[in-house]
Design a protein around this motif. Structure first.
Motif, PDB file in Angstrom:
ATOM      1  N   THR A 135      75.723  64.124  86.748  1.00 10.46           N
ATOM      2  CA  THR A 135      74.648  64.606  85.867  1.00 10.46           C
ATOM      3  C   THR A 135      73.287  64.264  86.458  1.00 10.46           C
ATOM      4  O   THR A 135      72.362  65.071  86.436  1.00 10.46           O
ATOM      5  CB  THR A 135      74.791  63.950  84.470  1.00 10.46           C
ATOM      6  N   SER A 172      76.188  75.998  93.343  1.00 13.12           N
ATOM      7  CA  SER A 172      75.030  76.896  93.457  1.00 13.12           C
ATOM      8  C   SER A 172      73.832  76.186  94.093  1.00 13.12           C
ATOM      9  O   SER A 172      73.000  76.810  94.751  1.00 13.12           O
ATOM     10  CB  SER A 172      74.636  77.439  92.080  1.00 13.12           C
ATOM     11  N   GLU A 205      80.343  74.447  89.246  1.00 13.16           N
ATOM     12  CA  GLU A 205      79.604  75.704  89.476  1.00 13.16           C
ATOM     13  C   GLU A 205      78.121  75.428  89.731  1.00 13.16           C
ATOM     14  O   GLU A 205      77.496  76.004  90.628  1.00 13.16           O
ATOM     15  CB  GLU A 205      79.769  76.625  88.260  1.00 13.16           C
ATOM     16  N   LYS A 206      77.561  74.512  88.932  1.00  8.34           N
ATOM     17  CA  LYS A 206      76.137  74.183  89.101  1.00  8.34           C
ATOM     18  C   LYS A 206      75.886  73.511  90.445  1.00  8.34           C
ATOM     19  O   LYS A 206      74.921  73.833  91.151  1.00  8.34           O
ATOM     20  CB  LYS A 206      75.682  73.255  87.967  1.00  8.34           C
ATOM     21  N   GLU A 261      88.021  69.469  81.338  1.00  8.19           N
ATOM     22  CA  GLU A 261      88.215  70.420  82.438  1.00  8.19           C
ATOM     23  C   GLU A 261      87.071  71.416  82.507  1.00  8.19           C
ATOM     24  O   GLU A 261      86.577  71.760  83.579  1.00  8.19           O
ATOM     25  CB  GLU A 261      89.555  71.148  82.261  1.00  8.19           C
ATOM     26  N   GLU A 262      86.640  71.897  81.333  1.00  6.66           N
ATOM     27  CA  GLU A 262      85.521  72.847  81.297  1.00  6.66           C
ATOM     28  C   GLU A 262      84.241  72.181  81.779  1.00  6.66           C
ATOM     29  O   GLU A 262      83.424  72.787  82.457  1.00  6.66           O
ATOM     30  CB  GLU A 262      85.348  73.380  79.864  1.00  6.66           C
ATOM     31  N   ASP A 263      84.061  70.898  81.412  1.00  5.44           N
ATOM     32  CA  ASP A 263      82.890  70.139  81.862  1.00  5.44           C
ATOM     33  C   ASP A 263      82.842  70.090  83.379  1.00  5.44           C
ATOM     34  O   ASP A 263      81.808  70.360  83.990  1.00  5.44           O
ATOM     35  CB  ASP A 263      82.939  68.696  81.322  1.00  5.44           C
ATOM     36  N   THR A 300      81.190  70.319  97.502  1.00  7.65           N
ATOM     37  CA  THR A 300      81.233  70.323  96.032  1.00  7.65           C
ATOM     38  C   THR A 300      82.465  69.574  95.543  1.00  7.65           C
ATOM     39  O   THR A 300      82.387  68.750  94.621  1.00  7.65           O
ATOM     40  CB  THR A 300      81.252  71.775  95.490  1.00  7.65           C
ATOM     41  N   GLU A 329      84.401  72.002  85.504  1.00 10.12           N
ATOM     42  CA  GLU A 329      84.238  73.357  86.050  1.00 10.12           C
ATOM     43  C   GLU A 329      82.767  73.773  86.016  1.00 10.12           C
ATOM     44  O   GLU A 329      82.231  74.304  86.985  1.00 10.12           O
ATOM     45  CB  GLU A 329      85.088  74.342  85.236  1.00 10.12           C
ATOM     46  N   THR A 330      82.108  73.479  84.895  1.00 10.39           N
ATOM     47  CA  THR A 330      80.687  73.822  84.758  1.00 10.39           C
ATOM     48  C   THR A 330      79.841  73.039  85.758  1.00 10.39           C
ATOM     49  O   THR A 330      78.963  73.601  86.435  1.00 10.39           O
ATOM     50  CB  THR A 330      80.191  73.497  83.320  1.00 10.39           C
ATOM     51  N   LEU A 331      80.127  71.731  85.866  1.00 12.19           N
ATOM     52  CA  LEU A 331      79.405  70.887  86.831  1.00 12.19           C
ATOM     53  C   LEU A 331      79.622  71.398  88.249  1.00 12.19           C
ATOM     54  O   LEU A 331      78.697  71.462  89.057  1.00 12.19           O
ATOM     55  CB  LEU A 331      79.898  69.431  86.737  1.00 12.19           C
ATOM     56  N   MET A 370      83.623  71.506  74.079  1.00  9.08           N
ATOM     57  CA  MET A 370      83.963  71.713  75.501  1.00  9.08           C
ATOM     58  C   MET A 370      84.837  70.557  75.968  1.00  9.08           C
ATOM     59  O   MET A 370      84.482  69.401  75.765  1.00  9.08           O
ATOM     60  CB  MET A 370      82.671  71.760  76.317  1.00  9.08           C
TER      61      MET A 370
END
Length: 216
Positions: A42, A16, A12-13, A4-6, A30, A8-10, A1
């Motif tokens: 994290t 939410s 989204e979390k 950028e994906e990291d 956010t 994006e994932t963070l 990963m």
């Protein structure tokens, strides 16, 4: 990963978690939090208290951004009070970075004009840049102070030792090394006084001789 994906994932979390309580500002909040360092993010996802505190700080920054006139249009007493408030808010945001120098960095940032401080409160990216810059300055200052103090103290002691030895040698050539070593344990200021006052030096040498006799 990849990175950028990291992010994006963070994102989204985080979104939410923030959305249920702050629907109107969830996107902005956010985005602001995503400017913080990865380890802090994290920690937020693991610890609800850390997340809540960070969200509250971001909310305050948003409010300041939306209502700057409230700070700038007050009379003198209120302005000084608002300066204290700005300092507190800035400290809270700076403290999130866990630099270990939150107080010093906040003080450095508060030396700017109030408009610049307000901008820092409302722009997390800019704040991060300033925090990193201030931290770098502090680190460099500490390194310089350490280098200068270490080298100058060593040089001073060496120079004092040489001067002291040459004077002590005239008074007691046989024990000059031992006496000089004993005198060098004194405070540098006291040593300088001995070098400039031969009567004091003679008394100090006599005391050292007496101590040496006792040891022998």
């Amino acid at each position: 990963m990849n990175e950028e994906e990291d992010i994006e994932t963070l994102g989204e979390k985080l979104y939410s978690l923030i959305y249920p309580k702050h629907r109107d500002d969830a996107g902005k909040l956010t985005g602001m939090l995503l400017e913080l360092p990865g380890p802090v993010l994290t920690q937020m996802l693991k610890d609800e208290i850390t997340l809540t505190a960070a969200v509250q700080k971001a909310l305050r920054a948003l409010q300041l951004e939306q209502e700057p006139s409230k700070v700038t249009s007050k009379d003198e007493d209120d302005v000084s009070a608002s300066s204290d408030s700005l300092g507190e808010q800035l400290f809270e945001l700076v403290d999130v970075y866990n630099t270990g120098h939150s107080q010093k960095i906040t003080g450095m940032l508060l030396e700017q004009h109030k408009e610049a401080v307000l901008k820092l409160l409302s722009d997390p990216k800019l704040l991060e840049e300033h925090v990193n810059s201030a931290l770098k300055t502090l680190t460099e200052q500490n390194v310089e102070e350490t280098d200068i103090s270490d080298s100058s103290e060593a040089d001073d002691t060496e120079r004092l030792g040489e001067k002291l030895f040459s004077l002590v040698e005239k008074l007691d050539p046989l024990h000059a090394n031992d006496i000089t070593g004993m005198l060098l344990e004194m405070d540098p200021a006291a040593l300088k006084q001995l070098l400039s006052d031969h009567t004091m030096l003679a008394v100090a040498v006599q005391k050292a001789q007496a101590a040496l006799n006792l040891q022998n």
